[in-house]
Design an enzyme around this catalytic site. Sequence first.
Site, PDB file in Angstrom:
ATOM      1  N   GLY A 111       0.750  -1.476  -0.111  1.00  0.00           N
ATOM      2  CA  GLY A 111      -0.129  -0.025  -0.050  1.00  0.00           C
ATOM      3  C   GLY A 111       0.860   1.257   0.083  1.00  0.00           C
ATOM      4  O   GLY A 111       2.118   1.239  -0.226  1.00  0.00           O
ATOM      5  N   CYS A 112       0.460   2.288   0.536  1.00  0.00           N
ATOM      6  CA  CYS A 112       1.152   3.762   0.539  1.00  0.00           C
ATOM      7  C   CYS A 112       2.479   3.494   1.304  1.00  0.00           C
ATOM      8  O   CYS A 112       2.468   2.956   2.471  1.00  0.00           O
ATOM      9  CB  CYS A 112       0.208   4.486   1.249  1.00  0.00           C
ATOM     10  SG  CYS A 112       1.030   6.232   1.432  1.00  0.00           S
TER      11      CYS A 112
END
Length: 270
Positions: A111-112
Amino acid sequence: MVVNKCLAITTTRAISISASTTSPLLLVSSSLSTRNLPLSLSRPNPTTLSLNSSAKRLISFYTPPMNILNKLGFGFKSTPDQSSMENSSIAQGPDDDLPAPGQQFVQLGAGCFWGVELALQRVPGVTRTEVGYSQGFMHNPSYEDVCTGTTKHNEIVRVQYDPKDCSFESLLDVFWSRHDPTTLNRQGNDVGTQYRSGIYFYTPEQEKAAQESLEKQQKILNRKIVTEILPAKKFYRAEEYHQQYLEKGGRFGFKQSTEKGCNDPIRCYG
């Protein structure tokens, strides 16, 4: 309020001035666009000015060095020029960077990359972290390019660690704990191929350990894991403002601890 990172809000204002030998003519146009200049939380750059042989001038009021709104979901999605997709063989090649003597690399996508990096910075035995892009088809991509979803890069953290002080399995434990590996190309409200789950290995030993760890995690979750396990490819270091983003304070200047073993909650956007 949850901010969806797929929302696009952009504004373009351009002034075109055409000079004449008899009388000046001023043409002003203002329009909304989803492909030109994004709004950003960062301070705008000085006005840029370009001239051509017809004495026409285009004044650009805004060129953001850090498109933070894109990171938070208020960005634009444009398609990179086809010419910029050349040299894909370089992007698809192996990571030829070398870790420090006696140390090893691994690339992790969960993810981020802001919060993932901070979590990995806190692991004893981790000596360096860098966020960047890998597994895509475009040579030397920018963050804006990756956000289009057309380059197929993943937001990853390249971790350098000392295997004498940090086992590969301990890094994988942090990796699994930081995201949901059962959601394809998505982590919460962050949607796109750049948010996919991935373990990118440098050695056969890492590959074997990753596969065994995935099988173990599969039994714990009792849901299908979509994490890809692939050889590490060319690493493109992300823009400097992304590096150690939360350690430096994030959006609001609230620095978060990188102390080894720290268990403070991680505020993913600062």
